[in-house]
Motif scaffolding. Structure first.
Motif, mmCIF file in Angstrom:
data_model
loop_
_atom_site.group_PDB
_atom_site.id
_atom_site.type_symbol
_atom_site.label_atom_id
_atom_site.label_comp_id
_atom_site.label_asym_id
_atom_site.label_seq_id
_atom_site.Cartn_x
_atom_site.Cartn_y
_atom_site.Cartn_z
ATOM 1 N N GLN A 134 81.566 43.676 111.081
ATOM 2 C CA GLN A 134 81.984 43.651 110.624
ATOM 3 C C GLN A 134 83.738 44.445 111.785
ATOM 4 O O GLN A 134 82.999 45.166 111.903
ATOM 5 C CB GLN A 134 82.125 44.892 109.447
ATOM 6 C CG GLN A 134 83.428 45.538 108.515
ATOM 7 C CD GLN A 134 82.750 46.512 107.289
ATOM 8 O OE1 GLN A 134 82.075 47.523 107.334
ATOM 9 N NE2 GLN A 134 84.102 46.270 107.069
ATOM 10 N N LYS A 141 84.446 33.504 109.686
ATOM 11 C CA LYS A 141 83.619 34.592 108.665
ATOM 12 C C LYS A 141 82.733 34.196 107.904
ATOM 13 O O LYS A 141 82.629 33.185 107.619
ATOM 14 C CB LYS A 141 85.709 33.963 108.055
ATOM 15 C CG LYS A 141 86.445 34.727 109.313
ATOM 16 C CD LYS A 141 87.493 34.964 107.675
ATOM 17 C CE LYS A 141 88.863 35.961 108.660
ATOM 18 N NZ LYS A 141 89.742 36.113 107.510
ATOM 19 N N ASP A 180 87.373 42.544 108.644
ATOM 20 C CA ASP A 180 87.109 41.465 107.844
ATOM 21 C C ASP A 180 85.343 41.237 108.136
ATOM 22 O O ASP A 180 84.340 41.220 109.086
ATOM 23 C CB ASP A 180 86.943 40.154 108.740
ATOM 24 C CG ASP A 180 88.874 40.532 108.135
ATOM 25 O OD1 ASP A 180 89.011 40.613 106.625
ATOM 26 O OD2 ASP A 180 89.646 40.003 108.795
ATOM 27 N N THR A 214 75.638 39.498 110.702
ATOM 28 C CA THR A 214 76.928 39.639 109.999
ATOM 29 C C THR A 214 77.607 40.980 110.771
ATOM 30 O O THR A 214 77.004 41.941 111.109
ATOM 31 C CB THR A 214 76.546 39.955 108.966
ATOM 32 O OG1 THR A 214 75.766 41.296 108.598
ATOM 33 C CG2 THR A 214 76.502 38.578 108.120
ATOM 34 N N LYS A 269 80.676 33.940 104.247
ATOM 35 C CA LYS A 269 81.363 32.944 103.352
ATOM 36 C C LYS A 269 80.828 34.230 101.946
ATOM 37 O O LYS A 269 80.224 34.916 102.177
ATOM 38 C CB LYS A 269 79.905 32.075 102.274
ATOM 39 C CG LYS A 269 79.796 30.969 104.020
ATOM 40 C CD LYS A 269 81.708 29.661 103.839
ATOM 41 C CE LYS A 269 80.410 29.244 104.764
ATOM 42 N NZ LYS A 269 81.078 29.467 106.362
ATOM 43 N N THR A 270 81.593 34.161 101.365
ATOM 44 C CA THR A 270 81.820 35.104 99.803
ATOM 45 C C THR A 270 80.115 35.485 98.714
ATOM 46 O O THR A 270 79.938 33.789 99.206
ATOM 47 C CB THR A 270 82.815 34.977 98.955
ATOM 48 O OG1 THR A 270 82.689 33.869 98.198
ATOM 49 C CG2 THR A 270 84.399 35.017 99.765
ATOM 50 N N ALA A 271 79.802 36.515 98.624
ATOM 51 C CA ALA A 271 78.547 36.214 97.500
ATOM 52 C C ALA A 271 79.107 35.536 96.863
ATOM 53 O O ALA A 271 79.672 35.662 95.711
ATOM 54 C CB ALA A 271 78.650 37.624 97.485
#
Length: 51
Positions: free
Chosen positions: A17, A33, A3, A15, A35-37
């Motif tokens: 992973q 976590k 993630d 960021t 945020k989604t793009a």
């Protein structure tokens, strides 16, 4: 599965992973976590011009 997490290191947001086990060992939670793009909203090409 890996993630993506947002972590502040030396005053800068980075960021990483990480697996769940690695994130847990670093004290990261679901709140860290990334945020989604956003959906890519590029313009479509014009259809009435020759390309």
């Amino acid at each position: 599965m890996l993630d993506i997490y947002e972590v502040e290191i030396n005053g800068r947001v980075t960021t990483l992973q990480l697996s769940e086990a690695d994130a847990k060992s670093r004290g990261l939670t679901a709140a860290n976590k990334a945020k989604t793009a956003p959906i890519n909203k590029t313009r479509n090409r014009t259809r009435n011009k020759a390309v």
